[in-house]
Design a protein around this motif. Structure first.
Motif, PDB file in Angstrom:
ATOM      1  N   GLU A 196      -8.216   1.363  -6.931  1.00 49.00           N
ATOM      2  CA  GLU A 196      -8.330   1.477  -5.479  1.00 49.00           C
ATOM      3  C   GLU A 196      -9.777   1.553  -4.989  1.00 49.00           C
ATOM      4  O   GLU A 196     -10.042   1.269  -3.820  1.00 49.00           O
ATOM      5  N   LEU A 197     -10.705   1.939  -5.839  1.00 51.27           N
ATOM      6  CA  LEU A 197     -12.081   2.172  -5.403  1.00 51.27           C
ATOM      7  C   LEU A 197     -13.006   0.980  -5.583  1.00 51.27           C
ATOM      8  O   LEU A 197     -14.187   1.053  -5.233  1.00 51.27           O
TER       9      LEU A 197
ATOM     10  N   THR B 150      -7.565   8.173  -0.816  1.00 53.33           N
ATOM     11  CA  THR B 150      -7.253   6.758  -0.587  1.00 53.33           C
ATOM     12  C   THR B 150      -5.783   6.532  -0.277  1.00 53.33           C
ATOM     13  O   THR B 150      -5.328   5.393  -0.233  1.00 53.33           O
TER      14      THR B 150
ATOM     15  N   SER C 168      -9.756   0.710   0.910  1.00 60.68           N
ATOM     16  CA  SER C 168     -10.115   1.768  -0.051  1.00 60.68           C
ATOM     17  C   SER C 168     -11.271   1.344  -0.944  1.00 60.68           C
ATOM     18  O   SER C 168     -12.024   2.190  -1.449  1.00 60.68           O
TER      19      SER C 168
ATOM     20  N   LYS D 262      -4.061   3.547   2.121  1.00 63.86           N
ATOM     21  CA  LYS D 262      -5.025   2.543   2.569  1.00 63.86           C
ATOM     22  C   LYS D 262      -4.779   1.203   1.878  1.00 63.86           C
ATOM     23  O   LYS D 262      -4.510   1.168   0.677  1.00 63.86           O
TER      24      LYS D 262
ATOM     25  N   SER E  70       0.815  -1.219   0.000  1.00 70.10           N
ATOM     26  CA  SER E  70       0.000   0.000   0.000  1.00 70.10           C
ATOM     27  C   SER E  70       0.847   1.268   0.000  1.00 70.10           C
ATOM     28  O   SER E  70       0.432   2.283  -0.562  1.00 70.10           O
TER      29      SER E  70
ATOM     30  N   TYR F 205      -7.134   5.593  -9.155  1.00 67.50           N
ATOM     31  CA  TYR F 205      -8.488   5.581  -8.592  1.00 67.50           C
ATOM     32  C   TYR F 205      -9.311   4.351  -8.983  1.00 67.50           C
ATOM     33  O   TYR F 205      -9.911   3.705  -8.113  1.00 67.50           O
TER      34      TYR F 205
ATOM     35  N   ARG G 172     -19.029   5.590  -7.614  1.00 69.28           N
ATOM     36  CA  ARG G 172     -17.601   5.436  -7.901  1.00 69.28           C
ATOM     37  C   ARG G 172     -17.355   5.206  -9.391  1.00 69.28           C
ATOM     38  O   ARG G 172     -16.375   5.694  -9.948  1.00 69.28           O
TER      39      ARG G 172
END
Length: 458
Positions: A371-372, A434, A442, A437, A138, A368, A254
């Motif tokens: 991670e989302l 994020t 995340s 994380k 991470s 993003y 998201r």
């Protein structure tokens, strides 16, 4: 046991990670190369194939449409059958499509091959990003995934340079060799990726703990203990990949954010990159091969914008980087639009600011989406976000020349500034932080799965 730091998160960034990054970065490199080389080759293809304006547009858009389709289809498939299985198969398709460019004699053949090459590139967006993000600790994930995006601009710069060299040397059918040149990096990448281990996160999410043990041993040179594997499995409970999850519940927002900010970045960017020679001509610069050299310079400046942002996403965070880079794009395009008669030196300054801002913000395109979203839909999410962005890229590329002809240079640049302003507002409202994380944190939305769904380690 600390349930926020798995064996993957605790593993120091080392030789395996560097090799995996190098192999994964070949995808963005080829993406930048393939999408940029057509801008150089199209003049020769036009002369040899007698392309109409409509067919020129089809040739230019074919790869973008392929990326759009490939992202959705292969993202879902990668979540179903695994990252490793898809990590090399699509490269065979790309190599064959590039090599066949040498034999093109009809416009439809060129359009078809560009579409197929785009399919392979779209597939790699989902496969390589999912695999790499799931192996990274991470504390290094942000900068490493950001550096992956930077390789797009290395590929684009290489394409312009190769195009300039081949165009300068002349010769019948030189454009065919430009398009076929992607075969060389494609073959090297294909050979290098053979034997790459599967993501242990994906294996655990498909209830294959023993295979996950073997993958971790292949990567890190030791088997995980039962406690370490149990800890990792608790964050990756078995779940099936359903594309519909991206469009309901907490993941709908998201999905809209990941695809929306990406689209707002690339819609003006692809249009400007594609027509840099035309736009620079409007500001008093030469066209022809000199414009190709300017395109190389702009690509390198954009790459330079990536470099500090790669560090900033892990120091200042994802949210401030994406917001302020959007502001830079919006302001620079607004200046170009409000003062289209500005001096050439000032115009170049604005284009430099624009390129630096684009480079800095673009590194979030791979960060993003990975991670989302959780492991079982991560590749699908990447594919959908990438496909949404390509809608914007195709629209911007198609509409910019029409805008230059109908409303003029200044208003066209202001439209681009408006799109960047929308992106800024979207990120202010929706961009989460994020940084640092673990992936399962995340990506979490709502309650965690119940204990009975956790993998039972023998």
């Amino acid at each position: 046991m600390d349930h926020t730091q798995s064996i993957i998160d605790r593993q120091p960034y080392g030789r395996f990670h560097r090799k995996l990054f190098l192999l994964s970065s070949g995808g963005p490199f080829l993406d930048g190369f393939i999408l940029s080389i057509i801008g150089v080759a199209i003049a020769g293809a036009d002369e040899d194939l007698g392309l109409t304006t409509f067919l020129e547009g089809m040739v230019g858009a074919a790869a973008l449409v392929g990326v759009l389709v490939g992202g959705v289809v292969f993202g879902w498939l990668t979540d179903r059958v695994g990252r490793q299985a898809m990590y090399t198969i699509h490269l065979v398709v790309l190599v064959v499509a590039s090599a066949l460019s040498l034999g093109v004699t009809e416009a439809w053949q060129l359009i078809a091959l560009r579409f197929v090459a785009g399919l392979a590139v779209g597939a790699d967006h989902t496969i390589a990003t999912a695999l790499l993000s799931e192996w990274l600790p991470s504390n290094r994930r942000g900068r490493t995934m950001g550096a992956l995006v930077a390789m797009w601009f290395v590929g684009a710069s290489t394409a312009y340079f190769v195009g300039y060299v081949v165009a300068s040397s002349g010769g019948d059918g030189a454009w065919r060799w430009m398009l076929a040149s992607a075969t060389v990096p494609g073959v090297l990448l294909l050979l290098g990726r053979l034997g790459t281990p599967e993501s242990p996160r994906w294996l655990l999410s498909h209830n294959r703990p023993e295979d996950a043990r073997e993958a971790i041993n292949t990567a890190f040179g030791r088997y995980p203990t039962d406690a370490e594997l149990t800890q990792l499995s608790e964050s990756e409970p078995p779940q099936s990949a359903r594309l519909s999850e991206l469009f309901k519940g907490g993941y709908l927002g998201r999905t809209l954010f990941a695809g929306g900010f990406w689209m707002c970045q690339v819609a003006p960017a692809f249009a400007i990159w594609t027509f840099y020679p035309v736009i620079l001509g409007e500001y008093g610069f030469e066209d022809g091969n000199t414009a190709l050299l300017w395109s190389v310079v702009v690509s390198l400046v954009t790459l330079a914008g990536c470099l500090p942002a790669i560090r900033w996403v892990d120091t200042y965070g994802r949210r401030p980087v994406i917001i302020w880079t959007f502001v830079g794009v919006a302001v620079s395009l607004a200046m170009l639009g409000l003062f289209p008669g500005m001096a050439a030196a000032l115009a170049i300054t604005m284009f430099v600011i624009n390129a630096l801002s684009l480079g800095g913000g673009n590194i979030l395109q791979y960060i993003y989406p990975t991670e989302l979203f959780p492991t079982h839909i991560r590749a699908s999410a990447m594919g959908v976000a990438s496909s949404i962005s390509r809608i914007g890229a195709a629209a911007g590329t198609y509409l910019l020349p029409l805008g230059l002809d109908t409303i003029g240079l200044g208003p066209s640049m202001l439209v681009g500034a408006g799109i960047a302003a929308v992106g800024t507002a979207m990120c202010v409202a929706w961009a989460p932080e994020t940084k640092g994380k673990p992936l399962h944190e995340s990506a979490a939305v709502g309650p965690r799965p119940t204990a009975p769904e956790t993998v039972k380690v023998p």
